[in-house]
Design a protein around this motif. Sequence first.
Motif, mmCIF file in Angstrom:
data_model
loop_
_atom_site.group_PDB
_atom_site.id
_atom_site.type_symbol
_atom_site.label_atom_id
_atom_site.label_comp_id
_atom_site.label_asym_id
_atom_site.label_seq_id
_atom_site.Cartn_x
_atom_site.Cartn_y
_atom_site.Cartn_z
ATOM 1 N N ILE A 1 -3.611 6.973 -2.521
ATOM 2 C CA ILE A 1 -3.020 6.998 -1.168
ATOM 3 C C ILE A 1 -3.981 5.842 -0.434
ATOM 4 O O ILE A 1 -5.106 6.274 -0.625
ATOM 5 C CB ILE A 1 -3.217 8.238 -0.616
ATOM 6 N N ASP B 1 10.315 7.031 0.077
ATOM 7 C CA ASP B 1 10.226 6.655 -1.520
ATOM 8 C C ASP B 1 10.222 8.007 -2.286
ATOM 9 O O ASP B 1 10.666 8.122 -3.378
ATOM 10 C CB ASP B 1 9.039 5.764 -1.898
ATOM 11 N N CYS C 1 5.484 -0.964 2.570
ATOM 12 C CA CYS C 1 4.914 0.041 2.122
ATOM 13 C C CYS C 1 5.804 1.032 1.052
ATOM 14 O O CYS C 1 6.976 1.189 1.648
ATOM 15 C CB CYS C 1 3.865 0.743 3.020
ATOM 16 N N ARG C 2 5.201 1.597 0.143
ATOM 17 C CA ARG C 2 5.590 2.657 -0.349
ATOM 18 C C ARG C 2 5.036 3.817 0.409
ATOM 19 O O ARG C 2 4.009 4.100 0.681
ATOM 20 C CB ARG C 2 4.938 2.805 -2.006
ATOM 21 N N CYS D 1 2.126 9.568 -5.835
ATOM 22 C CA CYS D 1 1.514 8.445 -5.529
ATOM 23 C C CYS D 1 0.401 8.118 -6.756
ATOM 24 O O CYS D 1 -0.629 8.369 -6.548
ATOM 25 C CB CYS D 1 0.509 8.947 -4.248
ATOM 26 N N GLU E 1 0.979 -1.178 -0.037
ATOM 27 C CA GLU E 1 0.035 -0.063 -0.103
ATOM 28 C C GLU E 1 1.043 1.262 -0.129
ATOM 29 O O GLU E 1 2.129 1.133 0.235
ATOM 30 C CB GLU E 1 -1.011 -0.084 1.408
ATOM 31 N N THR E 2 0.156 2.246 -0.118
ATOM 32 C CA THR E 2 0.965 3.736 -0.286
ATOM 33 C C THR E 2 0.353 4.355 0.980
ATOM 34 O O THR E 2 -0.662 4.650 1.189
ATOM 35 C CB THR E 2 0.600 4.512 -1.407
#
Length: 337
Positions: A212, A190, A168-169, A208, A144-145
């Motif tokens: 998000i 990131d 996660c990112r 993103c 997930e972001t």
Amino acid sequence: MTNRQIIVQDIPKGALSQDHFALQSVDMPRPEKGEVVLRTLLMSIDAANRSWMQGATYREAVEAGDVMATYAISEVVQSQSSRFKPGDIVASESRWAEYVAWPAHKCQKMPPVPRLENLLSVFGIAGKTAFHGLVQVGRPIAGETIVVSAAAGSVGGYVGQIGKAFGCRVVGIAGGSEKCDWVVNHLGFDACVDYRAAGLFKALRDACPAGIDVYFDNVGGAVLETTLAVMNERGRIVCCGAISQYDDAAPTGPRNLPGLVVVKRLRMEGFIVMDFAKEDAKAVRALQSWVEDGKLKVEEDIVHGLENAPLALIGLLAGDNKGKRMVRVGANPKGVA
């Protein structure tokens, strides 16, 4: 022997300044039955300090004439309680003062740590707030972001690093290109978006591309409003603070509520770190493991001298800190790192 303390001289109507505080010398406190006298070593400086001047929150308001409230790491120097003896290191709610008398049952004895500063940063309020808010409220899933505002701050920096540990990112939001570079190159995010630059929505959307999933909000206001527009369906917003609003005489909130929350079926939840106190041991074990494995960098921003506490808070509200801000009031006892 006298005791120095800082009172709130006037409650600010707008931006906080040094004129709102006054340094006083008073008599040394004496412990009553069930109390201890604490020598302050380190005081936590948090945006919450400012919000306490605006009225009652999860604690009573700080009023004009009050000694400024804080959370502190202290040494017991006198005790009228069987719970503690002189020399014990404790954490407690406290005051901006060199010495305070405090109920013993409201103090917590601290375990040995590599450095006492860690009790306010990674293993203290900052680290536990980041862990509980992200894990218990945000509930991230690998892939997930996660977006976090005030990403260079005491909590935001840990949120991002914990998110990376979960696979996660992670995208930060911070003020200025220098801070954004530090968040990416030093903390390992990131990407990081400069909220002071034009085009925040486009910058967030570009950073993103998959939307998000979790937004950890430390600032409120326009940044929260913009971030809501980039959230994915069933996204989670973790409401930790609203630092952009604390110095404003007329605070503003997102104009896209409840519309986007309904349309995107978002979950928006506020919390304070004490909500999850029963899970603190679990949080500290995880944080210790990540620090030992090099997955979590410990960042501490230390200001020296009780008299500099007002400037430390004013600077924090302006975003001039990197990592957990605290004020060193007294020297550590002999033999304590």
